[in-house]
Design a protein around this motif. Structure first.
Motif, PDB file in Angstrom:
ATOM      1  N   MET A 125      -4.657  -5.950 -10.333  1.00 56.77           N
ATOM      2  CA  MET A 125      -4.848  -6.516  -9.005  1.00 56.77           C
ATOM      3  C   MET A 125      -6.285  -6.972  -8.879  1.00 56.77           C
ATOM      4  O   MET A 125      -7.203  -6.229  -9.211  1.00 56.77           O
ATOM      5  CB  MET A 125      -4.545  -5.487  -7.923  1.00 56.77           C
ATOM      6  N   GLY A 146       0.818  -1.210   0.000  1.00 58.42           N
ATOM      7  CA  GLY A 146       0.000   0.000   0.000  1.00 58.42           C
ATOM      8  C   GLY A 146       0.852   1.261   0.000  1.00 58.42           C
ATOM      9  O   GLY A 146       0.543   2.239  -0.696  1.00 58.42           O
ATOM     10  N   ARG A 151      -7.512   2.388  -2.974  1.00 56.84           N
ATOM     11  CA  ARG A 151      -6.182   2.997  -2.871  1.00 56.84           C
ATOM     12  C   ARG A 151      -5.327   2.593  -4.087  1.00 56.84           C
ATOM     13  O   ARG A 151      -4.616   3.412  -4.666  1.00 56.84           O
ATOM     14  CB  ARG A 151      -5.532   2.513  -1.580  1.00 56.84           C
ATOM     15  N   VAL A 152      -5.421   1.336  -4.480  1.00 55.56           N
ATOM     16  CA  VAL A 152      -4.679   0.829  -5.629  1.00 55.56           C
ATOM     17  C   VAL A 152      -5.179   1.502  -6.906  1.00 55.56           C
ATOM     18  O   VAL A 152      -4.390   1.861  -7.790  1.00 55.56           O
ATOM     19  CB  VAL A 152      -4.821  -0.709  -5.735  1.00 55.56           C
ATOM     20  N   ILE A 176       2.272   1.708  -3.501  1.00 55.84           N
ATOM     21  CA  ILE A 176       1.224   2.172  -4.415  1.00 55.84           C
ATOM     22  C   ILE A 176       0.924   3.644  -4.178  1.00 55.84           C
ATOM     23  O   ILE A 176       0.792   4.417  -5.121  1.00 55.84           O
ATOM     24  CB  ILE A 176      -0.038   1.306  -4.257  1.00 55.84           C
ATOM     25  N   THR A 214       7.379  -6.248  -1.938  1.00 55.32           N
ATOM     26  CA  THR A 214       7.536  -5.043  -2.755  1.00 55.32           C
ATOM     27  C   THR A 214       8.883  -5.013  -3.460  1.00 55.32           C
ATOM     28  O   THR A 214       8.994  -4.510  -4.570  1.00 55.32           O
ATOM     29  CB  THR A 214       7.331  -3.763  -1.923  1.00 55.32           C
ATOM     30  N   CYS A 231      -3.656   4.770  -8.422  1.00 54.25           N
ATOM     31  CA  CYS A 231      -2.338   4.745  -9.057  1.00 54.25           C
ATOM     32  C   CYS A 231      -2.489   4.616 -10.551  1.00 54.25           C
ATOM     33  O   CYS A 231      -3.158   3.724 -11.051  1.00 54.25           O
ATOM     34  CB  CYS A 231      -1.526   3.572  -8.498  1.00 54.25           C
ATOM     35  N   SER A 286      -9.180  -8.397  -6.229  1.00 57.18           N
ATOM     36  CA  SER A 286      -9.508  -8.467  -4.805  1.00 57.18           C
ATOM     37  C   SER A 286     -10.713  -9.375  -4.630  1.00 57.18           C
ATOM     38  O   SER A 286     -11.729  -9.196  -5.295  1.00 57.18           O
ATOM     39  CB  SER A 286      -9.852  -7.076  -4.263  1.00 57.18           C
TER      40      SER A 286
END
Length: 106
Positions: A78, A41, A101-102, A44, A63, A105, A80
């Motif tokens: 990604m 997180g 949050r991802v 990102i 990471t 980006c 989820s």
């Protein structure tokens, strides 16, 4: 010449430790996964921020492993997994917040 790299990472077991009542090795694994998710997180967020110059890829093994795949002109997807059951509402909300949050980006 085309170069491709695919990383498949399963972060299952990242549920809240208190809720899962994990102990022993399972507890250590859950804590490690949660630490890696937190570091992911942070990476990102740093990538999404136009102001930050430093991206903390070395803050976790995950990471660090993904550094090449998440920088430059790379494309990242990604997935989820969320559960519709009422008992899993807090986990679902947490997962959706992380996914949001991802999504910030570019």
């Amino acid at each position: 010449e085309t170069h491709a790299k695919v990383n498949l990472i399963d972060l299952a077991g990242s549920e809240r430790v208190g809720r899962s009542q994990a102990t022993g090795e399972r507890l250590k694994e859950a804590q490690s996964i949660n630490k890696s998710l937190s570091a992911l997180g942070d990476v990102i967020q740093a990538l999404a921020s136009k102001k930050k110059k430093h991206v903390p890829f070395r803050n976790s093994k995950l990471t660090h492993l993904l550094a090449e795949s998440m920088s430059g002109s790379s494309k990242v997807l990604m997935l989820s997994h969320i559960a519709p059951e009422k008992d899993n509402a807090s986990e679902t909300v947490s997962t959706l917040r992380f996914a949001t949050r991802v999504a910030t980006c570019e």
